[in-house]
Design a protein around this motif. Structure first.
Motif, PDB file in Angstrom:
ATOM      1  N   VAL A  55     129.315 -64.970 -39.949  1.00  0.00           N
ATOM      2  CA  VAL A  55     130.724 -64.730 -39.862  1.00  0.00           C
ATOM      3  C   VAL A  55     131.480 -65.647 -41.131  1.00  0.00           C
ATOM      4  O   VAL A  55     132.202 -64.951 -41.846  1.00  0.00           O
ATOM      5  N   MET A 195     139.630 -63.062 -40.467  1.00  0.00           N
ATOM      6  CA  MET A 195     139.613 -63.156 -39.047  1.00  0.00           C
ATOM      7  C   MET A 195     140.658 -62.525 -38.168  1.00  0.00           C
ATOM      8  O   MET A 195     141.891 -62.744 -38.662  1.00  0.00           O
ATOM      9  N   TYR A 198     139.110 -63.619 -31.911  1.00  0.00           N
ATOM     10  CA  TYR A 198     137.683 -64.257 -31.768  1.00  0.00           C
ATOM     11  C   TYR A 198     137.834 -64.805 -30.193  1.00  0.00           C
ATOM     12  O   TYR A 198     138.669 -65.596 -29.899  1.00  0.00           O
ATOM     13  N   VAL A 204     133.568 -60.838 -31.923  1.00  0.00           N
ATOM     14  CA  VAL A 204     134.700 -61.396 -33.086  1.00  0.00           C
ATOM     15  C   VAL A 204     135.039 -60.031 -33.775  1.00  0.00           C
ATOM     16  O   VAL A 204     134.327 -59.238 -34.121  1.00  0.00           O
TER      17      VAL A 204
END
Length: 549
Positions: A55, A195, A198, A204
């Motif tokens: 990630v 992002m 999450y 995610v």
């Protein structure tokens, strides 16, 4: 309660949306990746698990980027200059790059980030990349100057893992305890993905950064979904719930290859995989109690003769054939064969020889005095019965544990087998040393520097050294190799370290796995499969894929 239910419904709808062969023009183009693990944290300084670094590589940029073909290229820097003595590096930072929250990224953010990792010794992994860094300064908005205590042979490698974070967010978390307690849930970076959501051990969700200066993704989102069962993970690809999976049991390969809508890709891993049998060798007299060390390992594990006997009692070829179905090669040290010239191929493995293993144990005084089939310590204090744990998301752990229990039973050693949730396993391992034997593994860097430091004494208190092994000769050699500029001489030192650690039987390395991944051919095209290494979750694929028309 209604809000919680609605949230779950929306997430599930997102995960299964567009399950057909195409997506409507009005809906976002979402790539869905299945894996068995999950990031342990979103804080780059404290992350341990491979999934977290997958990630990080998508959300953050660095000064250099490591590519699938094994080379490096400049990333946020447009040029690099080094002084004649190799001690001063000057990087020109690109202008016009913005963080995901819209704030501009400058050389000050780059310098701040590197100093963040350099100044926080509790950052187990990333602090080690700054070992030879003296000062890091931004002399203006587009210039970063790094001075070294000693010239290094691998500045591109070292900087490719030092993720650039925004000072305007991280500034208040630059020192302990904030630096390690900061959860970083918003995870603001400058990378090609942002992002979005999450949920640990669930999913995610990342959205595309369409304004990325170098690699704007063609898709709109990518979702990594965690599957607890390996069978369900494989089935998710077959039924179209996922578009790509980055891990699978070897038993599934043939089934997937027979599916005309699925392509299986095998080859050298992007980060060569190392499977290891970890022995707790931490001596209670030198236990890092100031950081929570308990050092409860069985005393036999601190005896080289005992570990040698177990090495001779381990049939690696059987492990490869049964657990990996042949998709692996026998292992020797933490430096895998996938690292090419850094791997010491002159080492000769300990032969699988049960009679010899029994003889070694007899000579060392480990006898079965009560005739129950289990040997005892030479002083008769306790039987050779050990706790063997592995991460619960491991595809290979359960079968390997069963096979090892059968093998070692032949030499009078018994095991208590238990899968443990990864975070809990990390907690009992490092630096608590509250375990006997763990089955786990490493994803290797392209340079041997990181894995060699696992052997060093200074890494025991922070848990990076997972065995508690300490050898001052190895400590000194590791410092030498990290500063040796001559490639041939550095290789010789790296090989010497491997020889010493192999002779000390610090680990048993069952095998080095091949990468085995798969994707649906009816969903996306553009997966990078011809660059020498296999990693479909790499940024090179995820910014390149686009829907099949």
């Amino acid at each position: 309660m209604k809000q919680k239910i609605l949230f779950v419904v929306l997430v599930l709808a997102l995960l299964v949306s567009a399950c057909g062969t195409g997506q409507s023009a009005s809906s976002p183009v979402v790539a869905r990746v299945g894996w068995a693990g999950s990031p342990d944290t979103l804080n780059p300084g404290t992350a341990v698990l491979t999934e977290a670094y997958t990630v990080f590589a998508l959300v953050y940029d660095t000064i250099y980027e490591y590519q699938l073909d094994g080379t490096y290229k400049l990333d946020v820097a447009e040029s690099a200059e080094v002084s004649d003595d190799g001690l001063t590096w000057t990087f020109k930072i690109r202008s016009g790059i913005n963080f995901h929250d819209g704030e501009p990224m400058t050389a000050q953010d780059v310098a701040f980030s590197i100093n963040l990792y350099k100044d926080n010794v509790d950052y187990i992994y990333l602090n080690s990349y700054t070992l030879n860094f003296d000062t890091v300064e931004a002399t203006d908005d587009t210039t970063v100057v790094i001075t070294l205590t000693d010239a290094v042979p691998n500045i591109d490698y070292l900087l490719s893992y030092l993720y650039i974070v925004p000072e305007h967010i991280w500034g208040e978390y630059a020192t302990p305890p904030g630096s390690v307690e900061f959860e970083n849930l918003e995870m603001i970076g400058t990378g090609p993905f942002k992002m979005a959501e999450y949920a640990q051990s669930q999913f995610v969700r990342l959205t595309a950064n369409k304004e990325h200066f170098q690699n704007p993704p063609k898709i709109d989102e990518v979702i990594f979904r965690t599957y607890e069962s390996q069978d369900v993970l494989v089935q998710s690809l077959r039924n179209g719930e996922t578009d790509m999976i980055i891990e699978m049991p070897a038993t599934a390969v043939q089934t997937l290859q027979d599916d005309e809508t699925i392509e299986v890709v095998t080859g050298a891993p992007f980060a060569p995989d190392v499977s290891d049998i970890i022995f707790n060798q931490a001596d209670p007299e030198n236990c890092p109690t100031d950081v929570g060390g308990l050092c409860t390992g069985h005393p036999a594990l601190r005896d080289r003769n005992f570990r040698l006997a177990l090495a001779h009692a381990t049939n690696k070829q059987q492990l490869i054939d049964v657990v990996q179905l042949g998709f692996a090669t026998p292992g020797l040290t933490l430096i895998p064969d996938g690292l090419g010239r850094w791997y010491n191929d002159t080492l000769v493995d300990y032969a699988f020889d049960v009679d010899l293993a029994n003889s070694i144990l007899d000579d060392a005084g480990y006898l079965d005095t009560d005739g129950d089939g289990v040997r005892e310590m030479p002083d008769g204090s306790q039987p050779l019965n050990f706790r063997m744990h592995w991460p619960s998301d491991s595809i290979d752990g359960p079968r390997m544990a069963e096979l090892l229990a059968e093998m070692w039973r032949e030499v009078g050693v018994t095991l208590e087998l238990q899968a443990v949730e990864p975070d809990a396993l990390t907690a009992e391992c490092c630096p608590t040393f509250d375990f006997d034997i763990i089955l786990w593994g490493w994803g290797s860097d392209p340079d041997p520097n990181l894995l060699l430091s696992v052997y060093t004494t200074e890494q025991i208190p922070n848990g990076y050294n997972e065995t508690g092994y300490s050898n001052p000769v190895v400590d000194e050699l590791n410092t030498q190799q990290s500063r040796e500029l001559d490639p041939q001489r550095r290789q010789e030192i790296v090989w010497e370290i491997q020889q010493i650690v192999f002779d000390d039987v610090v680990y048993i390395i069952p095998y080095y796995s091949q990468a085995v991944q798969a994707y649906r051919t009816d969903r996306f095209k553009g997966w990078v499969t011809d660059s020498g290494k296999v990693e479909l979750s790499d940024v090179s694929s995820l910014v390149n894929i686009e829907p099949v028309e």
